[in-house]
Structure formats: C-alpha cells, structure tokens
Design a protein around this motif. Structure first.
Motif, PDB file in Angstrom:
ATOM      1  N   ALA A  16       3.881 -13.939  14.357  1.00  0.00           N
ATOM      2  CA  ALA A  16       4.054 -12.629  13.728  1.00  0.00           C
ATOM      3  C   ALA A  16       5.506 -12.190  13.757  1.00  0.00           C
ATOM      4  CB  ALA A  16       3.171 -11.598  14.428  1.00  0.00           C
ATOM      5  N   ALA A  19       7.547 -14.254  11.214  1.00  0.00           N
ATOM      6  CA  ALA A  19       7.231 -13.846   9.835  1.00  0.00           C
ATOM      7  C   ALA A  19       7.825 -12.474   9.532  1.00  0.00           C
ATOM      8  CB  ALA A  19       5.723 -13.833   9.627  1.00  0.00           C
ATOM      9  N   PHE A  20       7.693 -11.557  10.462  1.00  0.00           N
ATOM     10  CA  PHE A  20       8.221 -10.198  10.311  1.00  0.00           C
ATOM     11  C   PHE A  20       9.732 -10.253  10.100  1.00  0.00           C
ATOM     12  CE2 PHE A  20       9.897  -6.244  12.086  1.00  0.00           C
ATOM     13  CZ  PHE A  20       9.026  -5.272  11.616  1.00  0.00           C
ATOM     14  N   TYR A  66       9.012  -1.384   8.098  1.00  0.00           N
ATOM     15  CA  TYR A  66       9.057  -2.439   9.116  1.00  0.00           C
ATOM     16  C   TYR A  66       8.716  -1.867  10.495  1.00  0.00           C
ATOM     17  CZ  TYR A  66      10.723  -5.663   5.638  1.00  0.00           C
ATOM     18  OH  TYR A  66      10.798  -6.462   4.525  1.00  0.00           O
ATOM     19  N   TYR A  68       6.817  -2.658  13.821  1.00  0.00           N
ATOM     20  CA  TYR A  68       6.267  -3.781  14.570  1.00  0.00           C
ATOM     21  C   TYR A  68       5.411  -3.290  15.728  1.00  0.00           C
ATOM     22  CZ  TYR A  68       5.865  -8.539  16.254  1.00  0.00           C
ATOM     23  OH  TYR A  68       5.370  -9.761  16.631  1.00  0.00           O
ATOM     24  N   PHE A  77       2.031  -6.479   7.237  1.00  0.00           N
ATOM     25  CA  PHE A  77       2.065  -7.797   6.615  1.00  0.00           C
ATOM     26  C   PHE A  77       1.463  -7.766   5.218  1.00  0.00           C
ATOM     27  CE2 PHE A  77       2.154 -10.174  10.926  1.00  0.00           C
ATOM     28  CZ  PHE A  77       3.533 -10.107  10.951  1.00  0.00           C
ATOM     29  N   VAL A  81       3.429  -8.897   1.880  1.00  0.00           N
ATOM     30  CA  VAL A  81       2.919  -9.942   0.994  1.00  0.00           C
ATOM     31  C   VAL A  81       2.812  -9.391  -0.426  1.00  0.00           C
ATOM     32  CG1 VAL A  81       0.885 -11.351   0.430  1.00  0.00           C
ATOM     33  CG2 VAL A  81       1.724 -11.251   2.793  1.00  0.00           C
ATOM     34  N   LEU A  86       7.012 -11.558   1.969  1.00  0.00           N
ATOM     35  CA  LEU A  86       6.346 -12.453   2.910  1.00  0.00           C
ATOM     36  C   LEU A  86       5.292 -13.241   2.149  1.00  0.00           C
ATOM     37  CD1 LEU A  86       6.042 -13.160   5.975  1.00  0.00           C
ATOM     38  CD2 LEU A  86       4.321 -11.371   6.091  1.00  0.00           C
ATOM     39  N   LEU A  91       2.062 -16.935   7.745  1.00  0.00           N
ATOM     40  CA  LEU A  91       1.235 -16.353   8.805  1.00  0.00           C
ATOM     41  C   LEU A  91       0.222 -17.367   9.348  1.00  0.00           C
ATOM     42  CD1 LEU A  91       0.622 -12.865   7.179  1.00  0.00           C
ATOM     43  CD2 LEU A  91       2.192 -13.409   9.046  1.00  0.00           C
ATOM     44  N   VAL A 102      -5.290  -9.608   6.037  1.00  0.00           N
ATOM     45  CA  VAL A 102      -4.001  -9.489   5.350  1.00  0.00           C
ATOM     46  C   VAL A 102      -4.162  -9.880   3.882  1.00  0.00           C
ATOM     47  CG1 VAL A 102      -1.650 -10.396   5.190  1.00  0.00           C
ATOM     48  CG2 VAL A 102      -2.608  -9.814   7.430  1.00  0.00           C
ATOM     49  N   SER A 106      -3.615  -7.220   0.877  1.00  0.00           N
ATOM     50  CA  SER A 106      -2.472  -7.450  -0.004  1.00  0.00           C
ATOM     51  C   SER A 106      -2.859  -7.424  -1.483  1.00  0.00           C
ATOM     52  CB  SER A 106      -1.777  -8.773   0.329  1.00  0.00           C
ATOM     53  OG  SER A 106      -2.585  -9.875  -0.019  1.00  0.00           O
TER      54      SER A 106
END
Length: 108
Positions: A16, A19-20, A66, A68, A77, A81, A86, A91, A102, A106
């Motif tokens: 995570a 990816a973040f 953003y 976290y 996420f 996406v 992303l 992921l 996710v 998305s």
C-alpha cells in the motif's frame, strides 16, 4: 468487510505504501510539468495570479486526496485508480476482498 474494519498485514502495508507513493509521485510530476509549461508563457501579472490561484487550489486538492489512514485507504486507492494515477495491478498482494472493493469503487 467494511473498509474501516479492514486489517492490514505488514506485507499489505508495504504494498500500500509503495502504491500510494507511486501515485503521488506521478501526480506531482504531472503537476510540475503543467506548471512549468504555464509559467513559461506568462506575460502579465494577471496570468501570474491565475497561476497562483491554480496552485493554491491544487495544493488543497492534493493534500486532501492523499490521506494515508488505513480506515480510508481503500477509498483513496479507488479514487486514484479512477483518476489514472494508480493501476489496480500495483495493488497486487493485497487481500482479495480489498482488491475487489477498490475495483468496484473505482468504477463508481
């Protein structure tokens, strides 16, 4: 599984975080290119203030996006996406339920 109730393993936390950070770097890089292009064509003070206002709005947007915190990370996420910062394959390694959530979010 509720997103706020999801448990994160140490491996999932590393996936995570990577990816973040990657999504953040992509968006910041794109923003820098856009600002450099806009700044190179400035001709008057009004355009400079417009750039300032644009940057202020972008800063607010990015700092809000953003987040976290594990309780909201699946939603973050999904938004990343959806916006293209992303990719779902980045992921891979997360729990199947997390990936599904996710993916579904998305597409909303």
């Amino acid at each position: 599984m509720q997103a706020s109730e999801a448990e994160w393993t140490d491996i999932e936390k590393k996936i995570a975080r990577t990816a973040f950070d990657k999504a953040y770097e992509r968006e910041i890089e794109a923003l820098l290119k856009q600002v450099q292009k806009q700044a190179s064509t400035l001709v008057d003070l009004g355009e400079l203030w417009q750039l300032h206002d644009f940057l202020s709005a972008k800063r607010h947007e990015i700092e809000g996006k953003y987040d976290y915190q594990y309780s909201v990370l699946l939603f973050v996420f999904a938004g990343l996406v959806k916006e293209g910062w992303l990719h779902l394959n980045e992921l891979q390694g997360l729990d199947k339920d997390k990936l599904s959530k996710v993916a579904v979010l998305s597409r909303m």
